[in-house]
Design an enzyme around this catalytic site. Sequence first.
Site, short mmCIF file in Angstrom:
data_model
loop_
_atom_site.label_atom_id
_atom_site.label_comp_id
_atom_site.label_asym_id
_atom_site.label_seq_id
_atom_site.Cartn_x
_atom_site.Cartn_y
_atom_site.Cartn_z
N ASP A 1 -7.79 0.30 1.54
CA ASP A 1 -8.07 1.25 2.62
C ASP A 1 -9.54 1.22 3.04
OD1 ASP A 1 -5.49 1.82 1.90
OD2 ASP A 1 -5.95 3.74 0.96
N SER B 1 -4.76 7.01 5.25
CA SER B 1 -6.12 6.82 4.73
C SER B 1 -7.19 7.66 5.40
CB SER B 1 -6.53 5.35 4.82
OG SER B 1 -5.72 4.60 3.99
N HIS C 1 1.18 -1.71 -2.63
CA HIS C 1 0.96 -1.63 -4.08
C HIS C 1 0.68 -3.01 -4.68
CE1 HIS C 1 1.66 2.65 -4.72
NE2 HIS C 1 2.50 2.56 -3.70
#
Length: 394
Positions: free
Chosen positions: A180, A134, A34
């Site tokens: 990702d 992902s 994050h």
Amino acid sequence: MQTHAEIAALHFASYNVPGALYAAPGRVNLIGEHTDYSDGFVMPAAIDFATVVAISPRTDGRIVAHSVNYDERIDKSISELLDDDYASRRAGRKVHWSDYPAGVLWALREHGVPIEKGFSLTIEGDVPLGAGLSSSASIEVATAIAVLGATSFDLQSTKIALLCQRAENAFVGANCGIMDQFVSCFGKQDHAVMIDCRWLEYTLAPIPADARIVICNSMVKHSVAGGEYNTRRAEIEAGAEILRKHRPEIVALRDATVDDLTKWGHEMPATVLKRCRHVVTENARVLAAADAFRAANLTRFGELMGQAHISLRDDFEASCKEIDILVELAGQQPGCFGARLTGGGFGGCTVNLVAAAGVGAFTEAMRAGYLEATGITAEIYTSRASAGAHAITL
Ligand code: GLA
């Protein structure tokens, strides 16, 4: 998952023309969670699980796509798929697998890639779905390089990653950062990729030869499309806004320090302060972790993973009971240097750095311990860090 030759044969059997094959991997994030959407640092690695796309050009302006995983085929004109579906997506229709390749076509078209004659696609992947590894980025990037290959349109990998992120943000409607898609493009075998998400620059951090990446899937479904992810993003932005009043040079939380939080954190709602503290300390941990890999100091790397997990659990509140059990169990295993929640959170997987010689025992103990504690059978994968997106030659 079928072999590449089998996917090629399936494409031929479905469309009566040979397809060119492309693959893009999923990822596991070793540390730096994050932090990507506030211009920070992350250190993911591409994994051995990937999406493969076979593509052949059409002339009738249609997109025909067959998902082997979902055993489903869509057949639509470009405007039905990109314009009508875009409108229905905006109106809140549930996400469908075809929204990912459609979003990529939409973003590529917007960038000037000639897609109007249409394509036939066969799509199959083995990235576990909804596990925080992902799968979305891998289908996006595989579709993008397939379409670019089929149209001979030259685009730099950074731009490909950005367009795939745009597809996910604006078409699919999930507000993800760049990590990702970026690592799916730039992954390198046996290396973690330390990405500076502000400048989209990266350095490779070699994974020491005696360490293995072991991924434990809690089997609790994770989704970036869910509301919590967007709430966290808004909290981080609110925190940066408060600090900016005092230090206008803070463009994003990447520019803030623990000192700033000590001085002005009291102006923030308590939750916002906690979220910001996670991000600011996490950025420092990523930089320290890159140094630890360079020095082949796995113990230090593992300690940083442990701290990262606590921060993600307590300050960012993105963990869940099952994930915490997995991390705690891992901490009891000899040969495990470190463990933490990986990816967006609220379920999904843990990433564990384990001594190569101890992987077998680690896997068994984790499976048994987790089953006993939760009644759930975890899936456990050992992966090397793998290469990024590429064309496949048969
Ligand atoms: C998801 C998003 C990424 C990143 C992670 C959290 O995987 O797609 O951009 O924000 O969550 O680190």
